[in-house]
Scaffold this motif. Sequence first.
Motif, PDB file in Angstrom:
ATOM      1  N   LEU A  24       0.723  -1.155  -0.037  1.00  0.00           N
ATOM      2  CA  LEU A  24      -0.040   0.086  -0.162  1.00  0.00           C
ATOM      3  C   LEU A  24       0.668   1.089  -0.007  1.00  0.00           C
ATOM      4  N   THR A  25       2.078   1.157   0.807  1.00  0.00           N
ATOM      5  CA  THR A  25       3.014   2.424   0.584  1.00  0.00           C
ATOM      6  C   THR A  25       3.396   2.658  -0.770  1.00  0.00           C
ATOM      7  N   VAL A  26       3.858   1.562  -1.337  1.00  0.00           N
ATOM      8  CA  VAL A  26       4.641   1.969  -2.611  1.00  0.00           C
ATOM      9  C   VAL A  26       3.030   2.262  -3.525  1.00  0.00           C
ATOM     10  N   ALA A  27       2.060   1.609  -3.457  1.00  0.00           N
ATOM     11  CA  ALA A  27       0.937   1.912  -4.348  1.00  0.00           C
ATOM     12  C   ALA A  27       0.631   3.296  -4.352  1.00  0.00           C
ATOM     13  N   ILE A  28       0.640   3.940  -2.866  1.00  0.00           N
ATOM     14  CA  ILE A  28       0.125   5.433  -2.716  1.00  0.00           C
ATOM     15  C   ILE A  28       1.170   6.323  -3.617  1.00  0.00           C
ATOM     16  N   SER A  29       2.357   5.856  -3.339  1.00  0.00           N
ATOM     17  CA  SER A  29       3.582   6.626  -3.919  1.00  0.00           C
ATOM     18  C   SER A  29       3.486   6.574  -5.473  1.00  0.00           C
ATOM     19  N   VAL A  30       2.965   5.460  -6.172  1.00  0.00           N
ATOM     20  CA  VAL A  30       2.867   5.311  -7.667  1.00  0.00           C
ATOM     21  C   VAL A  30       1.746   6.093  -8.030  1.00  0.00           C
ATOM     22  N   ILE A  31       0.566   6.201  -7.072  1.00  0.00           N
ATOM     23  CA  ILE A  31      -0.627   6.808  -7.385  1.00  0.00           C
ATOM     24  C   ILE A  31      -0.425   8.313  -7.328  1.00  0.00           C
ATOM     25  N   LEU A  32       0.235   8.830  -6.520  1.00  0.00           N
ATOM     26  CA  LEU A  32       0.809  10.372  -6.489  1.00  0.00           C
ATOM     27  C   LEU A  32       1.743  10.755  -7.568  1.00  0.00           C
ATOM     28  N   LEU A  33       2.814   9.875  -8.065  1.00  0.00           N
ATOM     29  CA  LEU A  33       3.858  10.121  -8.765  1.00  0.00           C
ATOM     30  C   LEU A  33       2.906  10.034 -10.168  1.00  0.00           C
ATOM     31  N   MET A  34       2.411   8.968 -10.506  1.00  0.00           N
ATOM     32  CA  MET A  34       1.417   9.023 -11.742  1.00  0.00           C
ATOM     33  C   MET A  34       0.363  10.171 -11.954  1.00  0.00           C
ATOM     34  N   GLY A  35      -0.062  10.470 -10.773  1.00  0.00           N
ATOM     35  CA  GLY A  35      -1.195  11.440 -10.672  1.00  0.00           C
ATOM     36  C   GLY A  35      -0.605  12.830 -10.899  1.00  0.00           C
ATOM     37  N   PHE A 296       9.933  13.137  -4.446  1.00  0.00           N
ATOM     38  CA  PHE A 296      10.077  13.176  -3.135  1.00  0.00           C
ATOM     39  C   PHE A 296       8.950  12.225  -2.573  1.00  0.00           C
ATOM     40  N   VAL A 297       7.777  12.312  -3.319  1.00  0.00           N
ATOM     41  CA  VAL A 297       6.765  11.292  -2.816  1.00  0.00           C
ATOM     42  C   VAL A 297       7.216   9.770  -2.803  1.00  0.00           C
ATOM     43  N   VAL A 298       7.626   9.544  -3.972  1.00  0.00           N
ATOM     44  CA  VAL A 298       8.296   8.163  -4.366  1.00  0.00           C
ATOM     45  C   VAL A 298       9.367   7.896  -3.309  1.00  0.00           C
ATOM     46  N   VAL A 299      10.256   8.699  -3.060  1.00  0.00           N
ATOM     47  CA  VAL A 299      11.332   8.505  -2.227  1.00  0.00           C
ATOM     48  C   VAL A 299      11.009   8.111  -0.741  1.00  0.00           C
ATOM     49  N   ALA A 300       9.837   8.933  -0.362  1.00  0.00           N
ATOM     50  CA  ALA A 300       9.218   8.616   0.948  1.00  0.00           C
ATOM     51  C   ALA A 300       8.661   7.229   0.865  1.00  0.00           C
ATOM     52  N   GLY A 301       7.855   6.796  -0.264  1.00  0.00           N
ATOM     53  CA  GLY A 301       7.369   5.381  -0.034  1.00  0.00           C
ATOM     54  C   GLY A 301       8.281   4.300  -0.472  1.00  0.00           C
ATOM     55  N   LEU A 302       9.497   4.587  -0.763  1.00  0.00           N
ATOM     56  CA  LEU A 302      10.554   3.534  -0.903  1.00  0.00           C
ATOM     57  C   LEU A 302      11.274   3.532   0.551  1.00  0.00           C
ATOM     58  N   LEU A 303      11.540   4.581   1.265  1.00  0.00           N
ATOM     59  CA  LEU A 303      12.077   4.725   2.534  1.00  0.00           C
ATOM     60  C   LEU A 303      11.027   3.882   3.740  1.00  0.00           C
ATOM     61  N   THR A 345       7.515  -4.286  -4.509  1.00  0.00           N
ATOM     62  CA  THR A 345       7.547  -3.086  -5.331  1.00  0.00           C
ATOM     63  C   THR A 345       6.756  -3.378  -6.680  1.00  0.00           C
ATOM     64  N   PHE A 346       6.936  -4.608  -7.314  1.00  0.00           N
ATOM     65  CA  PHE A 346       5.930  -4.837  -8.439  1.00  0.00           C
ATOM     66  C   PHE A 346       4.600  -4.844  -8.229  1.00  0.00           C
ATOM     67  N   VAL A 347       4.282  -5.632  -7.204  1.00  0.00           N
ATOM     68  CA  VAL A 347       2.814  -5.689  -6.725  1.00  0.00           C
ATOM     69  C   VAL A 347       2.189  -4.153  -6.416  1.00  0.00           C
ATOM     70  N   GLY A 348       3.235  -3.176  -5.681  1.00  0.00           N
ATOM     71  CA  GLY A 348       2.782  -1.920  -5.462  1.00  0.00           C
ATOM     72  C   GLY A 348       2.632  -1.207  -6.494  1.00  0.00           C
ATOM     73  N   ILE A 349       3.384  -1.283  -7.676  1.00  0.00           N
ATOM     74  CA  ILE A 349       3.165  -0.736  -8.925  1.00  0.00           C
ATOM     75  C   ILE A 349       1.779  -0.880  -9.324  1.00  0.00           C
ATOM     76  N   ALA A 350       1.782  -2.213  -9.423  1.00  0.00           N
ATOM     77  CA  ALA A 350       0.391  -2.765 -10.245  1.00  0.00           C
ATOM     78  C   ALA A 350      -0.873  -2.317  -9.434  1.00  0.00           C
ATOM     79  N   THR A 351      -0.871  -2.116  -8.008  1.00  0.00           N
ATOM     80  CA  THR A 351      -1.901  -1.757  -7.442  1.00  0.00           C
ATOM     81  C   THR A 351      -2.050  -0.227  -7.443  1.00  0.00           C
ATOM     82  N   GLY A 352      -0.823   0.341  -7.555  1.00  0.00           N
ATOM     83  CA  GLY A 352      -1.080   1.790  -7.798  1.00  0.00           C
ATOM     84  C   GLY A 352      -1.745   1.962  -9.151  1.00  0.00           C
ATOM     85  N   LEU A 353      -1.238   1.552 -10.175  1.00  0.00           N
ATOM     86  CA  LEU A 353      -1.631   1.840 -11.467  1.00  0.00           C
ATOM     87  C   LEU A 353      -3.480   1.501 -11.543  1.00  0.00           C
TER      88      LEU A 353
END
Length: 419
Positions: A24-35, A296-303, A345-353
């Motif tokens: 979920l952390t990675v997914a939210i980061s991806v949603i914000l990045l792509m958004g 920075f959103v992605v960095v926060a998610g990865l951290l 990371t992969f599942v987070g990206i897929a969920t975020g998309l």
Amino acid sequence: MLAISTLAWKSLKNRKATALLTVLTVAISVILLMGVERIRTQAKTSFANTISGTDLIVGGRSGQVNLLLYSVFRIGNATNNIDWRSYEEFSQHRAVDWTIPISLGDSHRGFRVMGTNHDYFTHYQFGSRQHLELAEGREFDGLFEAVIGVDVARSLGYKIDDEIIIAHGLSDVAFSRHDNLPFKIVGIFKPTGTPVDKTIHVSLESIEAIHVGWESGALLGPTPTKAELETLDFQPNQITAMLVGLKSRIQTFALQREINTYPLEPLSAIMPGVALHELWGMMSVAEQALMVVSVFVVVAGLLGMLSSLLTSLQERRREMAILRAMGARPRHILMLLVSEASALTFVGIATGLAGLYALLAIAGPIIQQQYGIAIELTMISSYEWMLLGFVQLAGVIIGFIPAIRAYRQSLSDGMTIKV
């Protein structure tokens, strides 16, 4: 390698809560990045599509950004007007297909008033060559009728048949208002996401009529009544600018040069696309700021994912030692944790998309209706794929940090199963 992947998957299933939170952390980061990326690109597209299908904008001699700002965005004022005879000459030019005259200078409660004619309703385009449409009412026909943008109607609570008072100039104060000449609202445009939404449109004849007695810039005496003015015929002496559509775009540069060297008065002709590109370049700081925010959103998610992996690592030292006792080598331990990080990371990206497209599908029609900005559910662009690739790569690199630590611990723990 297959055994490591299977073991990584079973390990994640055993730690469902932690894995889910990390995803979920990675997914939210991806949603914000792509958004943010979608908003950035859509804003740029919307900005570029403020005016469409217009080959030239003509105004008094000025810089192209200034001419674009006041003629299209209703920001600022013209350096000079265009004589009506010049307008008629170029509107009848052999290369010209259509023209739209524009007269600016008045306002109503902070919104600009623009005088034009029926060619505006026929030929003005925005977006992907979209024509203006009325949500309610009809085009202006009488001398004191107005068609307003949707933002004007919503902000001031106006509806069809309401009356408004136009003020002389941009300062809507009591002494500058044409109180005895109210305009009736006869139409409201559908949202366009352009300055049309914030504009009050009246006829050119109306602009001339309300300025009878204001020739010196101030009202010097009593003005004719509305009934008296409606019996007269008015023709503009000057306009602020004109939009030009050509029969063939091949003739654009020739006509532009002819207008720029017009001997009877100093005029400027600009191409909207070139001027918009220059103006966007001046606003690139905002675009860069959005990109920095998304990074920075992605960095926060990865951290956050790194923190989760490091926290669980200490609890898994017994598991690592048992794996070592069963014959796993230190490099297997390293590959196991890297595989887990990659999978998360992969599942987070897929969920975020999936979450992003769901949000766009739900919010898109609402944004279109409220703000006139069309957010299209397009396929992922090559640039967006590159961003997602960087996120996946960063997730793998992040996974090496706890993996190396576990590798070293497994060497020191050996088969003694220290905890």
